[in-house]
Design a protein around this motif. Structure first.
Motif, PDB file in Angstrom:
ATOM      1  N   LEU A  20      51.038  13.073  71.775  1.00 54.88           N
ATOM      2  CA  LEU A  20      51.712  14.370  71.685  1.00 54.88           C
ATOM      3  C   LEU A  20      50.668  15.427  71.360  1.00 54.88           C
ATOM      4  CD1 LEU A  20      54.211  16.227  71.463  1.00 54.88           C
ATOM      5  CD2 LEU A  20      54.375  15.546  69.061  1.00 54.88           C
ATOM      6  N   VAL A  21      50.564  16.443  72.227  1.00 55.88           N
ATOM      7  CA  VAL A  21      49.533  17.467  72.071  1.00 55.88           C
ATOM      8  C   VAL A  21      50.190  18.844  71.958  1.00 55.88           C
ATOM      9  CG1 VAL A  21      47.471  18.534  73.050  1.00 55.88           C
ATOM     10  CG2 VAL A  21      47.936  16.099  73.454  1.00 55.88           C
ATOM     11  N   ASP A  22      49.905  19.527  70.864  1.00 58.28           N
ATOM     12  CA  ASP A  22      50.308  20.922  70.702  1.00 58.28           C
ATOM     13  C   ASP A  22      49.214  21.795  71.329  1.00 58.28           C
ATOM     14  OD1 ASP A  22      50.894  23.486  69.901  1.00 58.28           O
ATOM     15  OD2 ASP A  22      51.211  22.995  67.798  1.00 58.28           O
ATOM     16  N   ASP A  23      49.554  22.407  72.471  1.00 56.71           N
ATOM     17  CA  ASP A  23      48.583  23.183  73.253  1.00 56.71           C
ATOM     18  C   ASP A  23      48.669  24.682  72.965  1.00 56.71           C
ATOM     19  OD1 ASP A  23      46.503  22.496  74.908  1.00 56.71           O
ATOM     20  OD2 ASP A  23      47.699  22.220  76.710  1.00 56.71           O
ATOM     21  N   ALA A  24      49.222  25.049  71.802  1.00 59.62           N
ATOM     22  CA  ALA A  24      49.551  26.446  71.524  1.00 59.62           C
ATOM     23  C   ALA A  24      48.373  27.391  71.691  1.00 59.62           C
ATOM     24  CB  ALA A  24      50.130  26.567  70.110  1.00 59.62           C
ATOM     25  N   HIS A  25      47.215  27.024  71.130  1.00 59.58           N
ATOM     26  CA  HIS A  25      46.069  27.935  71.153  1.00 59.58           C
ATOM     27  C   HIS A  25      45.170  27.720  72.366  1.00 59.58           C
ATOM     28  CE1 HIS A  25      46.557  29.923  67.246  1.00 59.58           C
ATOM     29  NE2 HIS A  25      47.110  28.782  66.854  1.00 59.58           N
ATOM     30  N   ALA A  26      45.560  26.831  73.266  1.00 58.28           N
ATOM     31  CA  ALA A  26      44.794  26.604  74.492  1.00 58.28           C
ATOM     32  C   ALA A  26      45.506  27.133  75.724  1.00 58.28           C
ATOM     33  CB  ALA A  26      44.518  25.112  74.665  1.00 58.28           C
ATOM     34  N   PHE A  60      42.584  23.590  67.554  1.00 54.05           N
ATOM     35  CA  PHE A  60      43.174  23.621  66.224  1.00 54.05           C
ATOM     36  C   PHE A  60      43.286  25.057  65.718  1.00 54.05           C
ATOM     37  CE2 PHE A  60      41.998  19.255  66.669  1.00 54.05           C
ATOM     38  CZ  PHE A  60      43.026  18.576  66.023  1.00 54.05           C
ATOM     39  N   SER A  61      44.388  25.316  65.031  1.00 54.93           N
ATOM     40  CA  SER A  61      44.769  26.695  64.735  1.00 54.93           C
ATOM     41  C   SER A  61      43.951  27.351  63.642  1.00 54.93           C
ATOM     42  CB  SER A  61      46.257  26.737  64.345  1.00 54.93           C
ATOM     43  OG  SER A  61      46.524  25.865  63.270  1.00 54.93           O
ATOM     44  N   VAL A  62      43.287  26.572  62.797  1.00 56.26           N
ATOM     45  CA  VAL A  62      42.542  27.172  61.696  1.00 56.26           C
ATOM     46  C   VAL A  62      41.089  27.428  62.078  1.00 56.26           C
ATOM     47  CG1 VAL A  62      41.745  26.862  59.323  1.00 56.26           C
ATOM     48  CG2 VAL A  62      44.074  26.204  59.956  1.00 56.26           C
ATOM     49  N   ASP A  63      40.384  26.397  62.534  1.00 56.80           N
ATOM     50  CA  ASP A  63      38.972  26.558  62.885  1.00 56.80           C
ATOM     51  C   ASP A  63      38.746  26.801  64.372  1.00 56.80           C
ATOM     52  OD1 ASP A  63      37.727  26.535  60.447  1.00 56.80           O
ATOM     53  OD2 ASP A  63      37.437  24.367  60.389  1.00 56.80           O
ATOM     54  N   GLY A  64      39.746  26.544  65.214  1.00 57.06           N
ATOM     55  CA  GLY A  64      39.597  26.814  66.640  1.00 57.06           C
ATOM     56  C   GLY A  64      38.783  25.783  67.389  1.00 57.06           C
ATOM     57  N   ASP A  65      38.560  24.614  66.790  1.00 57.83           N
ATOM     58  CA  ASP A  65      37.790  23.587  67.479  1.00 57.83           C
ATOM     59  C   ASP A  65      38.695  22.782  68.405  1.00 57.83           C
ATOM     60  OD1 ASP A  65      38.963  22.750  65.022  1.00 57.83           O
ATOM     61  OD2 ASP A  65      37.864  20.869  65.123  1.00 57.83           O
ATOM     62  N   LEU A  66      38.076  22.153  69.397  1.00 53.62           N
ATOM     63  CA  LEU A  66      38.799  21.437  70.439  1.00 53.62           C
ATOM     64  C   LEU A  66      38.878  19.954  70.112  1.00 53.62           C
ATOM     65  CD1 LEU A  66      40.096  21.766  73.287  1.00 53.62           C
ATOM     66  CD2 LEU A  66      37.840  21.254  74.238  1.00 53.62           C
ATOM     67  N   ALA A  67      40.079  19.385  70.199  1.00 51.98           N
ATOM     68  CA  ALA A  67      40.259  17.949  69.953  1.00 51.98           C
ATOM     69  C   ALA A  67      39.662  17.131  71.097  1.00 51.98           C
ATOM     70  CB  ALA A  67      41.748  17.629  69.822  1.00 51.98           C
ATOM     71  N   PRO A  68      39.181  15.924  70.814  1.00 51.62           N
ATOM     72  CA  PRO A  68      38.671  15.030  71.865  1.00 51.62           C
ATOM     73  C   PRO A  68      39.838  14.375  72.603  1.00 51.62           C
ATOM     74  CG  PRO A  68      38.487  13.951  69.738  1.00 51.62           C
ATOM     75  CD  PRO A  68      39.012  15.332  69.462  1.00 51.62           C
ATOM     76  N   LEU A  69      40.541  15.140  73.418  1.00 53.23           N
ATOM     77  CA  LEU A  69      41.810  14.681  73.997  1.00 53.23           C
ATOM     78  C   LEU A  69      41.640  13.471  74.914  1.00 53.23           C
ATOM     79  CD1 LEU A  69      43.625  18.051  74.788  1.00 53.23           C
ATOM     80  CD2 LEU A  69      43.960  16.510  72.844  1.00 53.23           C
ATOM     81  N   ALA A  70      40.601  13.464  75.737  1.00 55.18           N
ATOM     82  CA  ALA A  70      40.414  12.335  76.645  1.00 55.18           C
ATOM     83  C   ALA A  70      40.202  11.039  75.863  1.00 55.18           C
ATOM     84  CB  ALA A  70      39.239  12.594  77.577  1.00 55.18           C
ATOM     85  N   GLU A  71      39.400  11.107  74.796  1.00 56.76           N
ATOM     86  CA  GLU A  71      39.152   9.920  73.985  1.00 56.76           C
ATOM     87  C   GLU A  71      40.423   9.489  73.237  1.00 56.76           C
ATOM     88  OE1 GLU A  71      35.227  12.238  74.141  1.00 56.76           O
ATOM     89  OE2 GLU A  71      37.382  12.643  74.108  1.00 56.76           O
TER      90      GLU A  71
END
Length: 378
Positions: free
Chosen positions: A194-200, A170-181
């Motif tokens: 739909l995943v925005d992977d911009a900061h990864a 996430f672009s503000v706090d930089g935390d990682l989404a639980p994508l697998a879940e």
């Protein structure tokens, strides 16, 4: 003053009183500022191989693409970049847009059918939020990074086509989404992800292939990936990647692709060179991870509230918008650029400094920047 200009002036005064004034700050080429505000995570924007590739394409093609992709704007450079991006991301195909913002608008709209339900994370980037709005589809905003809330939203709309919309980092706090879940929940309900992977992209995952690849979801038929090419790849533009049939659908129906002038070939060529460097840049990613960890350790030791370093974005809480502005200005006065995020740009109404760690900043400058941030803290 005309009435409408007077109204705008009054609104500007109210923003100023709330500490929400924004100003453009031009920078000269080669300035001496230590950059912890830009998104050039791997330091590739000025890499000699990147600028040389861009220069060769500039000489060959000229300044711009001269038209939209479907008219005269498609070049062999664009096709080569799209093939390389698809290979890196592990998808059937990819399509390059002139910005990451337009890529997100186009992707969300293209995934929307009559009766589609969009389930959007509360901390999503403005481009995803605007994509949901422009699509005209019903949108349910769920609490941040909460698969159970996503499952509840999907369960409440059985039989409807649905898309779960999230960032990876996430672009503000930089935390990682639980994508697998999130993917498991989406698949269980027949929804797309739909995943925005911009900061990864370039920062996490095998060979820097991003958060989707790191979660083991690369190439899944019910996953669409977007990203900007302006962060770890140091250039400009955006990409949507996924099944070949979806890419074809975008080419034939995507308004932000069809009616927009193409990314300049010189930029596409520079990004293509940066992609090769990023894929081979495990040493740069290791340096980023070490610096992010050190940043959190140093700032927390100084009593500051700091986010966890899931990638290369570190968020530092400020007491309020005016304090955040003054803090960032104090850092700037001492030669350190930091991001300053205040409402309404923050999803939780919390002001903070956003530090974007770059492997391209000399180590001594990086250490000095951390000292300055602590010394200027309110």
């Amino acid at each position: 003053m005309a009435d409408w200009l007077a109204a705008l002036h009054r609104r500007a005064e109210l923003r100023a009183k709330a500490g929400l004034t924004r100003r453009l700050r031009p920078r000269a080429a080669g300035d001496a500022v230590i950059d912890l505000a830009g998104n050039d995570y791997l330091g590739l924007a000025t890499h000699p191989e990147v600028t040389a590739a861009a220069g060769r394409a500039l000489a060959a093609y000229g300044l711009g693409a001269t038209g939209s992709r479907l008219v005269r704007g498609s070049t062999d450079v664009h096709y080569g970049l799209e093939a390389a991006l698809a290979d890196w991301l592990g998808t059937d195909g990819s399509l390059v847009f002139s910005s990451g913002y337009l890529a997100n608008l186009g992707a969300v709209r293209a995934l929307t059918q009559p009766r589609t339900l969009l389930v959007s994370d509360a901390h999503n980037h403005a481009s995803l939020i605007d994509g949901c709005r422009i699509s005209g589809a019903e949108t349910v905003v769920t609490p941040h990074a909460d698969p159970a809330a996503v499952a509840a939203a999907l369960s409440a709309a059985p039989g409807r086509p649905a898309v779960v919309v999230t960032e990876s980092v996430f672009s503000v706090d930089g935390d990682l989404a639980p994508l697998a879940e999130l993917h498991a929940v989406a698949r269980r309900h027949g929804a797309l992800l739909l995943v925005d992977d911009a900061h990864a992209l370039g920062v996490t995952g095998p060979a820097g292939a991003g958060g989707v690849a790191a979660a083991g979801l690369a190439g899944e038929p019910d996953v669409v990936v977007t990203a900007t090419l302006s962060k770890a790849l140091g250039g400009a533009g955006g990409v949507v990647a996924g099944p070949a049939e979806f890419v074809r659908h975008l080419v034939e129906t995507g308004r932000t692709f069809i009616f927009d002038t193409a990314l300049p070939p010189a930029v596409a060529a520079g990004v293509r060179a940066a992609l090769d460097l990023a894929r081979a840049g495990d040493h740069l990613r290791a340096e980023l991870a070490e610096r992010a960890t050190e940043t959190v350790r140093r700032l927390r030791a100084a009593g500051l509230t700091v986010s966890a370093p899931d990638a290369a974005v570190v968020s530092v809480t400020a007491p309020g918008p005016e304090a955040a502005t003054a803090w960032a200005a104090g850092c700037a006065d001492r030669g350190v650029a930091v991001g300053c995020f205040r409402p309404p740009s923050t999803p939780d109404s919390r002001s903070r400094l956003r530090l974007t760690i770059s492997a391209g900043v000399p180590r001594a400058d990086f250490e000095r920047a951390l000292d300055v941030i602590v010394e200027c803290a309110p």
